[in-house]
Design an enzyme around this catalytic site. Structure first.
Site, PDB file in Angstrom:
ATOM      1  N   CYS A 269       0.887  -1.092   0.119  1.00 38.12           N
ATOM      2  CA  CYS A 269      -0.191  -0.245  -0.662  1.00 38.12           C
ATOM      3  C   CYS A 269       0.918   1.250   0.260  1.00 38.12           C
ATOM      4  CB  CYS A 269      -0.642   0.027   1.408  1.00 38.12           C
ATOM      5  SG  CYS A 269      -2.126   1.161   1.348  1.00 38.12           S
TER       6      CYS A 269
ATOM      7  N   CYS B 136      -0.070   3.946   2.317  1.00 40.91           N
ATOM      8  CA  CYS B 136      -0.199   3.875   3.877  1.00 40.91           C
ATOM      9  C   CYS B 136      -0.238   2.658   3.931  1.00 40.91           C
ATOM     10  CB  CYS B 136      -1.486   4.941   4.378  1.00 40.91           C
ATOM     11  SG  CYS B 136      -3.016   3.702   3.690  1.00 40.91           S
ATOM     12  N   SER B 137      -0.712   2.102   4.728  1.00 42.46           N
ATOM     13  CA  SER B 137      -1.054   0.408   5.208  1.00 42.46           C
ATOM     14  C   SER B 137      -1.918  -0.596   5.397  1.00 42.46           C
ATOM     15  CB  SER B 137      -0.446   0.016   6.490  1.00 42.46           C
ATOM     16  OG  SER B 137      -1.152   1.307   7.508  1.00 42.46           O
ATOM     17  N   CYS B 138      -3.102  -0.341   3.998  1.00 37.49           N
ATOM     18  CA  CYS B 138      -3.920  -1.200   3.609  1.00 37.49           C
ATOM     19  C   CYS B 138      -3.902  -2.184   3.985  1.00 37.49           C
ATOM     20  CB  CYS B 138      -5.064  -0.140   2.377  1.00 37.49           C
ATOM     21  SG  CYS B 138      -5.635   1.044   2.651  1.00 37.49           S
TER      22      CYS B 138
END
Length: 212
Positions: free
Chosen positions: A112, A115-117
């Site tokens: 991602c 961010c951190s999906c």
């Protein structure tokens, strides 16, 4: 890189190193620790367990069933979300999952970039490295170098496709089934599936890592 336009990347958190949810969790942890309600070490163990054991076991069961059941594998590749829900794994962060399958010709890796999906319903909490800026940038620029950092190298003829997760779509890699596992049960096969193999930064374990 394959993915979706991040102009439509509607996150419910910001793009800093720590999301709003993570900041709230940190604040709550601090308050509870200061009041003596929890031990930081115990929280660390709980988080590590969910990151590396409990969560990824859900995904391992999905992959093992796909390896053992061609009809299920077809459903998973065609429309992963309902196929995963068949096994009872659904909920927030797992509303729309796409399964991408590794082959001798193509290796898939997930990142991602903003961010951190991450598909929590099948993989648990994202590892720290997945959220780090170096991984998010290098996975796109130098995926082969990233895979070398994780301890393996693919043949030059194998294409690497990098899938960019978003708040709307998350990806689950279906690793190649290890050779020598014909006749294994789903439970035995699940022991060979690693979290990293479902992100694409690792491979499934060889048969020697589990009793046939």
């Amino acid at each position: 890189m394959t993915g979706h336009d991040h102009d439509h990347h509607h996150h419910d958190h910001d793009h800093s190193e720590l999301s709003e949810t993570e900041l709230r969790v940190r604040a709550l942890e601090t308050v509870l620790t200061e009041k003596g309600y929890v031990e930081p070490a115990a929280l660390d163990v709980l988080i590590e367990t969910y990151e590396t054991k409990v969560g990824p076991r859900n995904g391992a069961r999905v992959i093992a069933k796909a390896w053992a059941d061609p009809a299920y594998r077809a459903r998973l590749i065609a429309d992963a979300t309902p196929a995963i829900a068949e096994l009872g794994y659904a909920g927030r962060q797992g509303e729309h999952i796409v399964a991408v399958e590794n082959t001798e010709r193509q290796h898939n890796m997930v990142v991602c970039t903003l961010c951190s999906c991450y598909p929590w319903s099948v993989l648990g909490l994202p590892p720290v490295w997945y959220k780090s800026a170096p991984y998010r940038s290098r996975a796109v620029i130098d995926p082969r170098g990233v895979l070398r950092d994780f301890g393996f190298e693919l043949p030059p003829e194998t294409e690497i496709r990098v899938w960019d997760s978003t708040a709307e779509i998350r990806y689950l890699v279906v690793p190649m089934r290890p050779r020598g596992t014909d006749g294994w049960s789903e439970e035995q096969l699940a022991e060979l599936v690693t979290r990293d193999s479902m992100i694409g930064t690792g491979l499934a374990r060889p048969p020697g890592h589990a009793d046939p």
